[in-house]
Design a protein around this motif. Structure first.
Motif, short mmCIF file in Angstrom:
data_model
loop_
_atom_site.label_atom_id
_atom_site.label_comp_id
_atom_site.label_asym_id
_atom_site.label_seq_id
_atom_site.Cartn_x
_atom_site.Cartn_y
_atom_site.Cartn_z
N GLN A 1 78.56 12.51 21.88
CA GLN A 1 77.49 11.60 22.29
C GLN A 1 76.56 12.22 23.32
OE1 GLN A 1 76.32 8.84 21.28
NE2 GLN A 1 75.04 8.20 23.01
N THR A 2 77.12 12.91 24.31
CA THR A 2 76.34 13.39 25.45
C THR A 2 76.08 14.88 25.46
OG1 THR A 2 78.25 13.80 26.89
CG2 THR A 2 77.39 11.54 26.83
N GLY A 3 76.88 15.64 24.69
CA GLY A 3 76.77 17.09 24.72
C GLY A 3 77.46 17.71 25.90
N SER A 4 78.19 16.92 26.67
CA SER A 4 78.83 17.42 27.89
C SER A 4 80.26 16.92 27.99
CB SER A 4 78.07 16.95 29.14
OG SER A 4 76.73 17.41 29.13
N ARG A 5 81.03 17.58 28.85
CA ARG A 5 82.32 17.07 29.29
C ARG A 5 82.19 16.76 30.77
NH1 ARG A 5 85.97 17.68 25.28
NH2 ARG A 5 85.65 19.38 23.78
N PHE A 6 83.05 15.88 31.28
CA PHE A 6 82.93 15.42 32.66
C PHE A 6 84.28 15.48 33.36
CE2 PHE A 6 79.71 13.35 30.10
CZ PHE A 6 78.56 13.44 30.86
N LYS A 7 84.22 15.70 34.66
CA LYS A 7 85.42 15.65 35.49
C LYS A 7 85.05 15.02 36.82
CE LYS A 7 89.33 18.33 37.21
NZ LYS A 7 89.96 19.67 37.30
N ALA A 8 85.89 14.11 37.30
CA ALA A 8 85.60 13.38 38.54
C ALA A 8 86.59 13.77 39.64
CB ALA A 8 85.67 11.88 38.29
N ARG A 9 86.12 13.70 40.87
CA ARG A 9 87.03 13.84 42.01
C ARG A 9 86.50 12.99 43.15
NH1 ARG A 9 85.54 17.71 46.08
NH2 ARG A 9 83.81 19.07 45.46
N TRP A 10 87.43 12.55 43.98
CA TRP A 10 87.04 11.73 45.12
C TRP A 10 86.78 12.59 46.34
CZ3 TRP A 10 84.83 7.49 46.20
CH2 TRP A 10 84.81 7.01 47.51
N ALA A 11 85.62 12.39 46.96
CA ALA A 11 85.26 12.95 48.27
C ALA A 11 84.76 14.39 48.19
CB ALA A 11 86.40 12.84 49.26
N VAL A 12 83.67 14.63 48.90
CA VAL A 12 83.11 15.97 49.09
C VAL A 12 82.94 16.17 50.60
CG1 VAL A 12 81.92 15.88 46.87
CG2 VAL A 12 80.71 15.17 48.95
N PRO A 13 82.80 17.42 51.06
CA PRO A 13 82.58 17.65 52.49
C PRO A 13 81.36 16.88 52.99
CG PRO A 13 83.08 19.71 51.39
CD PRO A 13 82.90 18.70 50.30
N SER A 14 81.45 16.36 54.21
CA SER A 14 80.39 15.51 54.73
C SER A 14 79.03 16.20 54.73
CB SER A 14 80.74 15.04 56.14
OG SER A 14 80.92 16.15 57.02
N GLY A 15 79.01 17.49 54.98
CA GLY A 15 77.76 18.22 55.02
C GLY A 15 77.09 18.38 53.66
N LYS A 16 77.84 18.10 52.59
CA LYS A 16 77.31 18.25 51.23
C LYS A 16 77.06 16.91 50.55
CE LYS A 16 79.31 22.81 50.38
NZ LYS A 16 80.15 23.63 49.46
N LEU A 17 77.27 15.80 51.26
CA LEU A 17 77.15 14.48 50.64
C LEU A 17 75.78 14.28 49.98
CD1 LEU A 17 78.86 11.86 53.00
CD2 LEU A 17 79.13 12.05 50.51
N LEU A 18 74.72 14.46 50.74
CA LEU A 18 73.39 14.19 50.21
C LEU A 18 73.04 15.15 49.08
CD1 LEU A 18 70.95 12.38 50.41
CD2 LEU A 18 69.99 13.91 52.15
N ASP A 19 73.44 16.42 49.21
CA ASP A 19 73.16 17.38 48.14
C ASP A 19 73.87 16.99 46.85
OD1 ASP A 19 71.54 18.94 49.73
OD2 ASP A 19 73.12 20.34 50.30
N ARG A 20 75.11 16.51 46.96
CA ARG A 20 75.87 16.12 45.76
C ARG A 20 75.28 14.85 45.14
NH1 ARG A 20 76.86 20.62 45.66
NH2 ARG A 20 78.87 21.65 46.11
#
Length: 266
Positions: A132-151
């Motif tokens: 359907q999407t042409g992609s595969r996905f993987k999720a994880r909880w939480a990223v470093p605080s300094g990268k929140l907005l970039d993510r």
């Protein structure tokens, strides 16, 4: 200078709402489950809406139920790409809760369990999602605080809404402000309308603006302007001042409870 980072399609609409609303479930047949979803189902609503959005809602229903009817309405042009009736949406939420995101009274669902539910769904439906999407996905909880907005920017630019948590702030009473946008005289006015904490919301866009584009009012600006997150909460559109969010976490919570569900396309 005004910059919008937004999803490429309209967000989930349920009979005129902006995303789902956990408050619709108090009167369902399983009363205790309805009360649990109403009181503690914000993570469930965010998860279901994000899954529906990124997969087109094609594989989220039990076989033989509403999916064919929904797809038929899309093909006939009688509904926007992410429109779903309230009845169908409530059936979908109850199915997705039983299968992937169990909500218990007074507990809700943690960020780690959210990521486990997403990855279980991605694994069990991997072939259909890829087709359907042409992609595969993987999720994880939480990223470093300094990268929140970039993510957050990364996911929105890849047409994926972002679940973000406003932590419980144990032993603290302070809440995070939500704003409504009003456009007047060629400028954006953000009016403070409510406050919350211990809540998941879904980011659907980012507004980055200089002082010249935003009128003075309820929302406070930094020297270089302002960054606001457009969010869906309780079926309505609000805005969160990103610098206020960071300040709330630093003073009242921590960056484990207040963070995002990061989904990576592969």
């Amino acid at each position: 200078m005004l910059k919008f980072t937004k999803l490429s399609k309209p967000y989930i609409e349920v009979d005129g709402s902006f995303g789902g609303n956990q408050g619709w479930f108090g009167d369902i047949t399983r009363k205790w489950k309805g009360n649990a979803i109403t009181g503690f189902g914000c993570g469930l609503i965010g998860a279901a809406d994000v899954l529906y959005y990124i997969t087109g809602g094609l594989f989220l229903y039990p076989p033989g139920t509403v999916s064919a009817k929904l797809q038929g309405s899309k093909q006939q042009g009688t509904a926007s790409p992410n429109f779903i009736s309230k009845e169908d949406y409530m059936n979908y939420i109850q199915f997705i809760e039983r299968r992937y995101f169990h909500i218990l009274p007074k507990l809700g669902i943690s960020g780690v369990l959210l990521s486990l539910g997403f990855n279980l769904y991605f694994f069990l439906n991997r072939k259909k999602i890829k087709k359907q999407t042409g992609s595969r996905f993987k999720a994880r909880w939480a990223v470093p605080s300094g990268k929140l907005l970039d993510r957050i920017r990364e996911m929105i630019s890849q047409d994926m809404p972002v679940i973000i948590s406003i932590g419980p702030g144990f032993f603290h009473k302070k809440k995070l402000k939500f704003y409504r946008l009003e456009e007047r005289d060629g400028k954006m006015h953000f009016r403070h309308v409510t406050d919350t904490k211990d809540h998941y919301v879904t980011v659907t866009g980012i507004v980055e603006s200089s002082k010249e584009d935003v009128a003075s009012g309820d929302v406070k600006m930094d020297e270089n302007g302002i960054v606001l997150l457009e969010i869906s909460s309780w079926g309505k559109k609000y805005y969160v001042n990103y610098s206020e969010y960071i300040d709330f976490v630093k003073k009242n919570d921590n960056f484990y409870f207040s963070n995002i569900l990061y989904i990576k396309k592969r």
